[in-house]
Design a protein around this motif. Structure first.
Motif, PDB file in Angstrom:
ATOM      1  N   ASP A  36      -7.438 -13.009 -16.675  1.00  0.00           N
ATOM      2  CA  ASP A  36      -7.616 -13.782 -15.899  1.00  0.00           C
ATOM      3  C   ASP A  36      -6.617 -14.262 -14.849  1.00  0.00           C
ATOM      4  N   ASP A  37      -5.252 -13.981 -14.960  1.00  0.00           N
ATOM      5  CA  ASP A  37      -4.183 -14.320 -13.884  1.00  0.00           C
ATOM      6  C   ASP A  37      -4.019 -13.365 -12.850  1.00  0.00           C
ATOM      7  N   GLY A  38      -4.714 -12.420 -12.913  1.00  0.00           N
ATOM      8  CA  GLY A  38      -4.800 -11.063 -12.001  1.00  0.00           C
ATOM      9  C   GLY A  38      -5.282 -11.509 -10.478  1.00  0.00           C
ATOM     10  N   PRO A  39      -5.460 -10.874  -9.429  1.00  0.00           N
ATOM     11  CA  PRO A  39      -5.939 -11.004  -8.311  1.00  0.00           C
ATOM     12  C   PRO A  39      -7.483 -10.977  -8.281  1.00  0.00           C
ATOM     13  N   THR A  40      -7.895 -11.832  -7.217  1.00  0.00           N
ATOM     14  CA  THR A  40      -9.186 -11.577  -7.045  1.00  0.00           C
ATOM     15  C   THR A  40      -9.764 -10.499  -6.446  1.00  0.00           C
ATOM     16  N   ARG A  41     -10.762  -9.735  -7.118  1.00  0.00           N
ATOM     17  CA  ARG A  41     -11.278  -8.219  -6.647  1.00  0.00           C
ATOM     18  C   ARG A  41     -12.460  -8.087  -6.056  1.00  0.00           C
ATOM     19  N   PHE A  42     -12.492  -7.444  -4.934  1.00  0.00           N
ATOM     20  CA  PHE A  42     -13.928  -7.412  -4.366  1.00  0.00           C
ATOM     21  C   PHE A  42     -14.135  -6.258  -3.837  1.00  0.00           C
ATOM     22  N   LEU A  43     -15.312  -6.066  -3.306  1.00  0.00           N
ATOM     23  CA  LEU A  43     -15.827  -4.591  -2.498  1.00  0.00           C
ATOM     24  C   LEU A  43     -16.387  -5.285  -1.166  1.00  0.00           C
ATOM     25  N   ILE A  44     -15.923  -4.488  -0.134  1.00  0.00           N
ATOM     26  CA  ILE A  44     -16.890  -4.473   1.129  1.00  0.00           C
ATOM     27  C   ILE A  44     -17.914  -3.562   1.105  1.00  0.00           C
ATOM     28  N   PHE A  45     -19.199  -4.165   0.874  1.00  0.00           N
ATOM     29  CA  PHE A  45     -20.314  -3.286   0.506  1.00  0.00           C
ATOM     30  C   PHE A  45     -20.929  -2.917   1.800  1.00  0.00           C
ATOM     31  N   GLY A  52      -9.849  -4.929   9.102  1.00  0.00           N
ATOM     32  CA  GLY A  52      -8.813  -5.508   9.730  1.00  0.00           C
ATOM     33  C   GLY A  52      -8.793  -6.883   9.772  1.00  0.00           C
ATOM     34  N   LEU A  53      -9.949  -7.515  10.166  1.00  0.00           N
ATOM     35  CA  LEU A  53     -10.013  -9.087   9.985  1.00  0.00           C
ATOM     36  C   LEU A  53      -9.488  -9.609   8.750  1.00  0.00           C
ATOM     37  N   LEU A  54      -9.659  -9.103   7.734  1.00  0.00           N
ATOM     38  CA  LEU A  54      -9.590  -9.709   6.362  1.00  0.00           C
ATOM     39  C   LEU A  54      -7.873  -9.515   6.182  1.00  0.00           C
ATOM     40  N   ASN A  55      -7.530  -8.320   6.468  1.00  0.00           N
ATOM     41  CA  ASN A  55      -5.885  -7.926   6.260  1.00  0.00           C
ATOM     42  C   ASN A  55      -5.219  -9.032   7.289  1.00  0.00           C
ATOM     43  N   SER A  56      -5.705  -9.683   8.062  1.00  0.00           N
ATOM     44  CA  SER A  56      -4.868 -10.497   9.077  1.00  0.00           C
ATOM     45  C   SER A  56      -4.239 -11.761   8.252  1.00  0.00           C
ATOM     46  N   GLU A  57      -5.219 -11.844   7.174  1.00  0.00           N
ATOM     47  CA  GLU A  57      -4.766 -13.381   6.150  1.00  0.00           C
ATOM     48  C   GLU A  57      -3.514 -12.513   5.206  1.00  0.00           C
ATOM     49  N   ALA A  58      -2.518 -12.854   5.200  1.00  0.00           N
ATOM     50  CA  ALA A  58      -1.332 -12.320   4.291  1.00  0.00           C
ATOM     51  C   ALA A  58      -1.769 -12.033   2.855  1.00  0.00           C
ATOM     52  N   ARG A  59      -2.358 -13.052   2.562  1.00  0.00           N
ATOM     53  CA  ARG A  59      -2.582 -13.089   0.916  1.00  0.00           C
ATOM     54  C   ARG A  59      -3.738 -12.264   0.614  1.00  0.00           C
ATOM     55  N   CYS A  60      -4.360 -11.492   1.509  1.00  0.00           N
ATOM     56  CA  CYS A  60      -5.468 -10.478   1.241  1.00  0.00           C
ATOM     57  C   CYS A  60      -5.216  -9.204   1.498  1.00  0.00           C
ATOM     58  N   GLU A 117      -0.430  -3.618  -5.799  1.00  0.00           N
ATOM     59  CA  GLU A 117       0.944  -3.077  -5.672  1.00  0.00           C
ATOM     60  C   GLU A 117       1.463  -2.768  -4.244  1.00  0.00           C
ATOM     61  N   MET A 118       0.914  -2.874  -3.465  1.00  0.00           N
ATOM     62  CA  MET A 118       0.983  -2.565  -2.126  1.00  0.00           C
ATOM     63  C   MET A 118       1.953  -3.543  -1.351  1.00  0.00           C
ATOM     64  N   THR A 119       1.737  -4.597  -1.533  1.00  0.00           N
ATOM     65  CA  THR A 119       2.757  -5.756  -0.771  1.00  0.00           C
ATOM     66  C   THR A 119       3.543  -6.869  -1.752  1.00  0.00           C
ATOM     67  N   ARG A 120       4.402  -7.076  -1.427  1.00  0.00           N
ATOM     68  CA  ARG A 120       5.362  -8.215  -2.093  1.00  0.00           C
ATOM     69  C   ARG A 120       5.478  -9.518  -1.142  1.00  0.00           C
ATOM     70  N   PRO A 121       5.242 -10.537  -1.598  1.00  0.00           N
ATOM     71  CA  PRO A 121       4.712 -10.866  -2.874  1.00  0.00           C
ATOM     72  C   PRO A 121       3.401 -10.179  -3.000  1.00  0.00           C
ATOM     73  N   ALA A 122       2.857 -10.080  -4.299  1.00  0.00           N
ATOM     74  CA  ALA A 122       1.557  -9.574  -4.660  1.00  0.00           C
ATOM     75  C   ALA A 122       0.318 -10.358  -3.970  1.00  0.00           C
ATOM     76  N   PRO A 123      -0.508  -9.495  -3.474  1.00  0.00           N
ATOM     77  CA  PRO A 123      -1.685 -10.530  -2.799  1.00  0.00           C
ATOM     78  C   PRO A 123      -2.640 -10.913  -3.898  1.00  0.00           C
ATOM     79  N   ARG A 124      -3.135 -12.157  -3.604  1.00  0.00           N
ATOM     80  CA  ARG A 124      -4.135 -13.073  -4.340  1.00  0.00           C
ATOM     81  C   ARG A 124      -5.509 -12.346  -4.279  1.00  0.00           C
ATOM     82  N   VAL A 125      -5.774 -11.628  -3.282  1.00  0.00           N
ATOM     83  CA  VAL A 125      -6.958 -10.826  -3.166  1.00  0.00           C
ATOM     84  C   VAL A 125      -6.981  -9.480  -2.917  1.00  0.00           C
ATOM     85  N   VAL A 126      -7.541  -8.468  -3.426  1.00  0.00           N
ATOM     86  CA  VAL A 126      -7.689  -7.137  -3.126  1.00  0.00           C
ATOM     87  C   VAL A 126      -8.834  -6.709  -3.264  1.00  0.00           C
TER      88      VAL A 126
END
Length: 396
Positions: free
Chosen positions: A73-82, A94-102, A131-140
């Protein structure tokens, strides 16, 4: 002879009488006490029953063929771009990656193996992205094309496959951002150019972008029967996916139009709504402005931006398109006009009467059969086209 009572017998009678009377009084007192207790008990207010302890929330059931997953429950939010190939998924990423927490990556999963093998691959991708970025992203998340789901076979069975995907996302607590490109014609035109020569989906190289732009202008897209079938198949899949996921994944499904992300009057709100759906509600205006500055991650336009500038004989050919695709093409004209660019030859032509609505499912089947014929041609060469009629190439 007259019998006379003895003095002793005479003394016993009063004693027995006294005992009997005492016993009678004791019974009466006992009965009275019981009656009084019953009356008092009836007069007391009834106590409400003690509430039952809450039952534990059942764990989400897994998709058929998989064990119930363990999701923190304390892990990052997980989603798909379908999305669909050539539908703008890399631009959206690219647009979503402009937000540092995503943090979002491209296509990482293929239509291989059963649901168990496929699920293991998906879980490993989510873990690696986290695990790609630090601090860990909130959304992957990552990009998943329609034909990369484990159960995809063809357009005719696409709806049942989306139903299975919906069950899987519920069990795995995965959200779905459904990217829809309403101008499906532009996707088919891109695939047409890819058949004519080496072609990338996206680029940040200005020289290559200029070359591809000129190549596309010199090779307009002919609206043949096969092309119309491909466009109808795309419209069919987008419609089926939207209706199925909206109904079966309430609260975990978000539809975003690609056209809204390139329209200066809509793009900020469209990106903000998508990030809010992923749990990032506090995105500031500066982040949104940076996302669209110079395109997403510096990606450059490869082709002319309107349907009229991509299709051969647009003035007469547009009558063959469905109402939905024609409306999306008209919207692209307005977007380009607001940006100060010319919409292209034929864009200002007088509107033609609406054509009869085509049977999208039948055209989709025809497109699938045509794709199969290309895949097993007379020369015996293996085609690089995926099921569904639109080509997929790896982005370098």
């Amino acid at each position: 002879m007259v019998r006379q009572d003895s003095p002793r017998r005479g003394r016993l009678r009063p004693m027995m009488a006294g005992r009997l009377i005492g016993a009678g009084l004791g019974v009466a007192a006992l009965v009275g006490a019981l009656s009084l207790g019953l009356r008092r008990r009836r007069s007391r207010p009834s106590r409400s029953p003690r509430p039952a302890p809450p039952s534990p929330t059942p764990a989400p059931s897994a998709a058929p063929g998989t064990a119930a997953p363990t999701v923190r429950d304390d892990g990052p939010t997980r989603f798909l771009i379908f999305a669909h190939q050539r539908g703008g998924s890399h631009f959206t990423m690219g647009l979503l990656n402009s937000e540092a927490r995503c943090k979002v990556v491209g296509e990482e999963v293929q239509n291989k193996g059963n649901v168990t093998v496929w699920s293991e691959r998906v879980e490993s991708v989510f873990a690696r992205v986290a695990e790609m970025t630090r601090p860990a992203p909130r959304v992957v998340g990552f990009v998943l094309h329609h034909n990369q789901v484990w159960c995809y076979r063809d357009a005719a069975r696409f709806e049942q496959c989306v139903v299975e995907l919906a069950k899987w996302t519920i069990a795995r607590r995965v959200r779905v951002v459904h990217l829809v490109r309403e101008a499906a014609l532009m996707m088919a035109a891109s695939d047409y150019l890819a058949r004519l020569g080496p072609h990338l989906s996206v680029t940040a190289n200005a020289t290559y972008a200029a070359e591809q732009h000129a190549f596309a202008t010199a090779h307009p897209f002919p609206l043949t029967d096969e092309a119309l079938g491909t466009i109808a198949a795309l419209e069919f899949e987008f419609d089926v996916a939207h209706r199925t996921l909206q109904r079966r994944v309430p609260g975990r499904y978000h539809r975003v139009r690609y056209e809204s992300l390139i329209d200066p009057t809509e793009r900020d709100a469209a990106l903000r709504d998508t990030l809010s759906f992923l749990g990032l509600d506090d995105v500031d205006d500066a982040t949104l402005a940076a996302a669209f500055a110079g395109g997403a991650n510096g990606l450059l336009e490869l082709h002319p931006p309107t349907c009229a500038s991509r299709v051969a004989n647009w003035t007469t050919s547009q009558a063959l398109l469905s109402n939905g695709t024609r409306a999306a093409c008209d919207a692209l004209d307005r977007v380009v006009a607001r940006a100060g660019a010319a919409p292209g030859d034929g864009a200002e032509a007088m509107p033609t009467p609406d054509p009869p609505r085509r049977d999208l499912a039948a055209l989709a089947d025809a497109a699938g059969s045509s794709s199969d014929r290309r895949r097993h041609g007379a020369r015996g060469k293996k085609s690089n086209h995926n099921r569904g009629g639109i080509q997929q190439r790896k982005v370098l």
